[in-house]
Write an enzyme that holds these catalytic residues in place. Structure first.
Site, mmCIF file in Angstrom:
data_model
loop_
_atom_site.group_PDB
_atom_site.id
_atom_site.type_symbol
_atom_site.label_atom_id
_atom_site.label_comp_id
_atom_site.label_asym_id
_atom_site.label_seq_id
_atom_site.Cartn_x
_atom_site.Cartn_y
_atom_site.Cartn_z
ATOM 1 N N THR A 89 -10.106 7.237 -8.293
ATOM 2 C CA THR A 89 -10.381 7.203 -6.861
ATOM 3 C C THR A 89 -10.989 5.864 -6.464
ATOM 4 O O THR A 89 -11.052 4.935 -7.277
ATOM 5 C CB THR A 89 -11.234 8.441 -6.456
ATOM 6 N N LYS A 126 -7.914 2.362 -7.457
ATOM 7 C CA LYS A 126 -6.511 2.793 -7.564
ATOM 8 C C LYS A 126 -5.564 1.623 -7.876
ATOM 9 O O LYS A 126 -4.535 1.809 -8.521
ATOM 10 C CB LYS A 126 -6.073 3.508 -6.282
ATOM 11 N N LYS A 148 -0.317 -5.885 9.372
ATOM 12 C CA LYS A 148 -0.292 -5.024 8.182
ATOM 13 C C LYS A 148 0.696 -3.877 8.380
ATOM 14 O O LYS A 148 1.388 -3.469 7.444
ATOM 15 C CB LYS A 148 -1.692 -4.475 7.887
#
Ligand code: NDP
Length: 268
Positions: free
Chosen positions: A60, A64, A154
């Protein structure tokens, strides 16, 4: 006894040991699942040491992407998500998978009974969580996927990456002027109680508004969606469903999730 762990920083809050213990009890599987705190920049040594004996690990925040680099073989979901949340020792190698996307799809499609097929989907946010769910959603054949992000570039980059897999486009918040069937909040705005610049035009009475975050109370995004007449839900089920997929990868059997979600909900 097989050993499993969830690796993160912070990690004390993690519900994964509880979830995997509940799954294991369904099949009388005897396993040990612990929380493992890795220091910043120290994911690889922590994982190497764990996998001397460990069979599998969940990964987590904020590791990752480190886990993606650590894995020796990747699933398509992990490769396109650019992130790994499930590591497995299989034979002599470490495999990396990403079960977040399938977790979200199963929660929305199966638990909330909102199939994606022929639906318009709006994803708000363009960080790791958004990127990880696009391919699993695309496999469900929605009419379209729209991405809106505070930093528009993005969102545009994600469109470029995924346009072979779906009818996908990027819009600014100002350009959002019509309702969507499914709206997913994949931003971290809810973590800090911040409001997104959305208005009621994007919601209809048929809209499912899904916040990937979960809490004992409705998030600002869920409050807005409800006030605009939509059905608003949180991401607790996604957490359990991604864990169920990890469990299936490790043990070859898919656990029942509804009772586990209900138990966690009672204790939020
Ligand atoms: P990232 O840091 O990678 O991305 C954060 C995203 O949120 C960016 O798109 C950012 O926009 C946007 N954002 C942050 N604050 C605001 C704001 N005030 N207004 C508008 N946009 C904002 O985070 P992740 O993608 O990794 O995680 C996002 C969320 O998903 C987290 O809350 C996490 O808890 C949740 N999550 C839940 C899971 C579950 O199982 N339920 C699984 C995985 C994630 P910009 O690009 O402009 O900075």
């Amino acid at each position: 006894m097989k050993k499993f762990a969830v690796i993160g920083n912070p990690i004390a809050h993690s519900k994964s040991p509880e979830i995997h213990a509940a799954f294991a009890a369904q099949f009388d599987i005897n396993l040990r699942y612990t929380k493992l705190l890795a220091n910043e920049g120290k994911f690889a040594p922590t994982a190497v040491s764990f996998f001397e004996r460990g069979a599998g690990a969940n990964v987590t925040v904020p590791f990752k992407e480190d886990a993606l680099r650590f894995a020796e073989e990747l699933s398509q979901d992990a490769e396109l998500a650019g992130a790994v949340n499930t590591l497995s020792r299989q034979g002599g190698i470490i495999k990396g998978d990403n079960t977040d996307g399938i977790g979200l799809v199963r929660d929305i499609r199966d638990n909330y009974q909102y199939p994606f097929t022929d639906k318009t989907v709006l994803i708000i946010g363009a960080g790791g969580a958004a990127r990880g769910v696009i391919l699993p959603i695309a496999r469900e054949n929605p009419t379209s996927i729209t991405i809106a992000n505070r930093t528009h570039d993005k969102a545009a980059a994600l469109v470029k990456q995924f346009n072979h897999y779906a009818t996908i486009s990027a819009l600014t918040f100002e350009q959002l002027s019509q309702p969507f069937n499914i709206i997913i909040n994949a931003t971290s705005a809810s973590l800090t109680g911040q409001h997104l610049p959305l208005n009621c035009q994007v919601f209809s009475p048929d809209t499912l508004a899904y916040d990937m975050m979960y809490a004992s109370e409705a998030t600002p995004f869920m409050q807005l969606a409800s006030a605009c007449g939509a059905t608003a839900v949180d991401g607790l089920g996604m957490l359990v469903e991604q864990a169920a997929k990890s469990f299936e990868i490790w043990h070859g059997i898919l656990p029942e999730t509804r009772s586990v979600i209900a138990n966690l909900r009672r204790n939020l």
